[in-house]
Enzyme design. Structure first.
Site, PDB file in Angstrom:
ATOM      1  N   TYR A  93       0.836  -1.208   0.000  1.00 16.04           N
ATOM      2  CA  TYR A  93       0.000   0.000   0.000  1.00 16.04           C
ATOM      3  C   TYR A  93       0.871   1.259   0.000  1.00 16.04           C
ATOM      4  O   TYR A  93       0.646   2.183  -0.801  1.00 16.04           O
ATOM      5  CB  TYR A  93      -0.915   0.001   1.222  1.00 16.04           C
ATOM      6  N   LYS A 148       1.246   4.373  -2.973  1.00 17.10           N
ATOM      7  CA  LYS A 148       1.008   5.792  -2.727  1.00 17.10           C
ATOM      8  C   LYS A 148       2.260   6.630  -3.002  1.00 17.10           C
ATOM      9  O   LYS A 148       2.162   7.782  -3.436  1.00 17.10           O
ATOM     10  CB  LYS A 148       0.518   5.998  -1.283  1.00 17.10           C
ATOM     11  N   THR A 178     -13.710   6.204   6.114  1.00 11.22           N
ATOM     12  CA  THR A 178     -14.293   5.594   4.923  1.00 11.22           C
ATOM     13  C   THR A 178     -14.089   4.080   4.980  1.00 11.22           C
ATOM     14  O   THR A 178     -13.434   3.549   5.875  1.00 11.22           O
ATOM     15  CB  THR A 178     -13.638   6.121   3.631  1.00 11.22           C
TER      16      THR A 178
END
Length: 329
Positions: free
Chosen positions: A209, A213, A246
């Protein structure tokens, strides 16, 4: 086969990522989310927002539509897409909003989406590369790529490059087209292993991850350099929304998930607050002509030292072109 030597490869990115998270939370304890300035009307302009069916993507699409834009929500969940479009339309948004299918884990789907868009001969003024996933178990896409790398970065790399001519044609001095790449503070913990971008030697969801990014920030700076040298009115920004409540955190391990729920209600940003940074980069007057920057809480901030490595930017660009079957610019 698991080896003890792999332990550091897994633990180091995990610890780095959670340290980034703690720093962000501490910042958010003492600093409120910035307030968007008055934004100019966007009537007649067209935007594509990936992952716009929910969370920050939905809030971005909603705000752009209310400013008068024709917004194309690109996502891989048609039912969610229809619901998002219906909700925005019910709010009497001044702009037009629609959903078009796009699966960023499939390079074929990306090409089909672009072909469909180009067949309509619409201009393109804003591209918000918002869609993303976090901490999924080790998975490969249909093209054989590591899941985070493809969904968060490589699919967006291909999408952006295939739409670049449309963005160039639509921008003009004083009103440039804009590309917004959704990164995060985890990029500070990211490293790029050019010999193993798919992280097959030793998989870490945290490392994968963070790498994706960081790749987005490297891509942002390299692309802006090319656009500026070509004299095109297109600006590219990387944005960091902070820690936002989220579905992105649904893949946390059980204990972290249990701890996250009460913490999120107090310390996390809302999706609307998180989306504000994308909206700022996409349409604000203060960001006109401003590119190659990393935005956090309404301000330009330094990104990781590694993200400014010009050789790494160029190497990643070249490799990404090869993986996507693109001719290197």
């Amino acid at each position: 086969m698991w080896r003890w030597s792999d332990l550091g490869t897994v633990l180091v990115p995990l610890l780095r990522l959670y340290m980034c998270g703690i720093k962000v939370l501490l910042y958010q304890v003492f600093n409120k989310s910035f307030t968007l300035p008055v934004l100019p009307r966007q009537s007649g302009r067209v935007a594509i927002v990936t992952g716009g069916t929910r969370g920050m993507g939905f809030e971005t699409a909603r705000s752009l539509a209310h400013l008068g834009m024709h917004v194309i929500i690109a996502g891989n969940e048609p039912e969610e897409g229809a619901a998002a479009v219906g909700k925005i339309r019910q709010e009497d948004a001044e702009g037009k909003v629609e959903f078009v299918f796009l699966d960023l884990t499939s390079l074929k789907s990306v090409r089909q989406f672009v072909q469909k868009f180009k067949s309509r001969r619409l201009p393109l003024h804003v591209l918000v590369n918002n869609a993303g996933t976090m901490l999924v178990p080790e998975l490969q896409t249909e093209d054989g790529f590591e899941f985070h790398f493809c969904l968060n970065y490589l699919g967006h790399f291909l999408l952006t490059n295939l739409l670049l001519d449309d963005l160039k044609k639509s921008g003009r001095p004083g009103r440039s087209s804009r590309i917004v790449n959704m990164s995060s503070a985890t990029h500070y913990a990211g490293v790029i292993n050019m010999d193993d971008l798919n992280r097959r030697a030793c998989y870490s969801s945290h490392g994968a991850y963070a790498q994706s990014k960081l790749a987005l920030v490297l891509f942002t700076y390299r692309l802006q350099e090319q656009l500026t040298s070509g004299g095109f009115s297109v600006s590219v920004s990387a944005v960091d929304p902070g820690m936002v409540d989220t579905a992105l955190y649904d893949n946390l391990w059980s204990l972290a998930q249990a701890l996250k729920k009460p913490v999120a209600k107090v310390l996390f940003r809302t999706p609307a607050e998180g989306a504000s940074i994308s909206i700022l980069a996409a349409v604000s007057a203060e960001m006109e002509g401003v590119g190659a920057c990393y935005l956090y809480n309404g301000e330009r901030r330094p990104s990781s030292p590694l993200s400014y490595d010009a050789e790494l930017q160029a190497e990643l660009w070249k490799k990404s072109c090869q993986l996507c079957g693109l001719q290197e610019a």
